[in-house]
Design a protein around this motif. Structure first.
Motif, short mmCIF file in Angstrom:
data_model
loop_
_atom_site.label_atom_id
_atom_site.label_comp_id
_atom_site.label_asym_id
_atom_site.label_seq_id
_atom_site.Cartn_x
_atom_site.Cartn_y
_atom_site.Cartn_z
N THR A 148 -5.29 1.28 5.06
CA THR A 148 -4.82 2.49 5.28
C THR A 148 -5.68 3.45 6.08
O THR A 148 -6.82 3.04 6.21
CB THR A 148 -4.72 3.21 3.93
OG1 THR A 148 -5.85 3.64 3.55
CG2 THR A 148 -3.91 2.30 2.87
N THR A 186 -3.56 11.16 0.69
CA THR A 186 -3.61 9.98 0.25
C THR A 186 -3.78 9.29 -1.01
O THR A 186 -3.27 8.51 -1.59
CB THR A 186 -4.33 9.12 1.41
OG1 THR A 186 -3.77 9.35 2.77
CG2 THR A 186 -4.44 7.64 1.45
N TYR A 240 -1.63 7.08 -3.90
CA TYR A 240 -1.91 6.00 -4.43
C TYR A 240 -2.33 5.86 -5.82
O TYR A 240 -2.02 4.96 -6.57
CB TYR A 240 -3.23 5.32 -3.82
CG TYR A 240 -2.59 4.47 -2.33
CD1 TYR A 240 -2.48 3.29 -2.50
CD2 TYR A 240 -2.59 5.27 -1.07
CE1 TYR A 240 -2.13 2.73 -1.26
CE2 TYR A 240 -2.03 4.68 0.03
CZ TYR A 240 -1.79 3.57 0.08
OH TYR A 240 -1.30 2.88 1.23
N ILE A 280 -9.55 2.59 3.04
CA ILE A 280 -9.06 3.77 3.95
C ILE A 280 -10.33 3.84 4.94
O ILE A 280 -11.38 3.63 4.51
CB ILE A 280 -8.71 4.92 3.00
CG1 ILE A 280 -8.23 5.97 3.79
CG2 ILE A 280 -10.09 5.51 2.26
CD1 ILE A 280 -7.98 7.22 3.27
N TRP A 287 -0.40 2.47 5.92
CA TRP A 287 -0.16 3.87 5.63
C TRP A 287 -0.85 4.84 6.46
O TRP A 287 -2.00 4.29 6.99
CB TRP A 287 -0.63 3.97 4.20
CG TRP A 287 -1.10 5.62 3.84
CD1 TRP A 287 -2.07 6.45 4.08
CD2 TRP A 287 0.03 6.39 3.05
NE1 TRP A 287 -1.64 7.48 3.52
CE2 TRP A 287 -0.61 7.57 2.77
CE3 TRP A 287 1.41 6.10 2.48
CZ2 TRP A 287 -0.07 8.70 2.11
CZ3 TRP A 287 2.08 7.14 1.82
CH2 TRP A 287 1.31 8.35 1.73
N PRO A 288 -0.16 5.93 6.82
CA PRO A 288 1.18 6.41 6.41
C PRO A 288 2.35 6.06 7.22
O PRO A 288 3.45 6.33 6.96
CB PRO A 288 0.84 7.94 6.40
CG PRO A 288 0.10 8.11 7.82
CD PRO A 288 -1.05 6.87 7.87
N THR A 299 4.96 2.70 4.12
CA THR A 299 4.43 2.99 2.97
C THR A 299 4.23 1.72 2.09
O THR A 299 5.04 0.98 2.41
CB THR A 299 5.37 4.02 2.30
OG1 THR A 299 6.60 3.56 2.02
CG2 THR A 299 5.76 5.33 2.95
#
Length: 294
Positions: A19, A57, A61, A70, A258-259, A262
């Motif tokens: 992500t 974010t 989640y 991330i 993501w994003p 999804t």
């Protein structure tokens, strides 16, 4: 800030290994970044005019009970877009470690400066992985220029995650925004895997148009995994599905991208894919636990 803590993985239903971390909209209007993000949103048909921030974010989640790796992408040398500073991103993410596993990004062209930053991020902050995007950063993964940075990552026991295959970045823009697809052929990562046999490597995305090269590298090199982000599973080529179901079942990782995609969409399409039931938990969580060491 103290060293990063890992989420309680026993409680989450899956780990999204891919992500993106973005800053709030409008911080870099002068360098064209916001205009670029609008074009990306159009290309991916994203509902977001600007990508969600790290806290947004994390909220998403958390609501899905999914942990997420991330990261930002340091491509300021090649694109002119100022990077999301690793330390700033970690500071924001540190308030959401119940669901986020922060990785960082350093353009290998930064040389000794980048190596010094990598060592500090690992030793003082406990960072567990680094994102590379050869196309956006303008380098071949096997360029010896990058090897001191890989050495630092390897010595720190962290992961190197490489974008592979075609990218949506610059797609449809004049000259593809100067992005050169050749850099992201996964075969260049084979040299890295051979030269750093203990370095944990993730090849991100189904690697169109080099899918078979990626499967070959992951089959041949024990330290190489593949994440399945960036594509809806309904578009996975048959050979990729065969390898998920067979010899690479322990090396395939759930990732959404993501994003732009999804987890809701990815997981719904994955549920319809012809994957053996005993393999699904490996892809969604167990394989990520293994490479992350948790």
């Amino acid at each position: 800030m103290p060293k990063l803590k890992l989420p309680d993985i026993e409680k989450v239903v899956a780990i999204d290994i891919h992500t993106h971390a973005e800053e709030p909209c409008g911080l870099h209007a002068d360098d064209g970044y916001d205009d670029f993000q609008e074009r990306m949103a159009e290309y991916f048909k994203s509902p977001h005019r600007h990508p969600p921030t790290v806290p947004e974010t994390a909220g998403y989640y958390r609501s899905k009970n999914i942990a997420a790796v991330i990261f930002p992408v340091d491509a300021e040398r090649e694109t002119g877009f100022r990077r999301y500073n690793n330390y700033e991103m970690l500071e924001v993410a540190s308030d959401h470690l119940d669901v986020l596993i922060p990785f960082v990004s350093i353009d290998p062209h930064k040389g000794k400066l980048g190596v010094r930053e990598a060592r500090k991020l690992i030793e003082e902050y406990g960072v567990r992985g680094f994102k590379f995007h050869p196309t956006m950063q303008g380098f071949y993964a096997n360029d010896r220029m990058a090897y001191p940075l890989y050495e630092a990552i390897n010595e720190g026991g962290a992961i190197a995650l490489f974008h592979t295959g075609q990218t949506g970045v610059g797609s449809g823009m004049p000259g593809g925004m100067g992005m050169r697809l050749k850099y992201s052929n996964p075969m260049y990562m084979d040299d890295v895997a051979a030269d750093f046999p203990d370095l944990k490597i993730i090849l991100a995305h189904p690697s169109f148009p080099w899918q078979e090269e990626a499967l070959s590298v992951a089959t041949h090199k024990p330290n190489v995994y593949i994440d399945l982000s960036g594509w809806s599973p309904k578009y996975f080529p048959p050979i990729l599905v065969r390898y998920i179901n067979s010899i690479l079942q322990d090396k395939m990782l759930f990732g959404s991208d993501w994003p732009v995609i999804t987890p809701d969409r990815w997981l719904a399409d994955f549920a319809k894919l012809d994957i053996r039931e005993e393999i699904r938990p490996k892809v969604l969580k167990a394989n990520a636990r293994k490479i992350l060491g948790i």
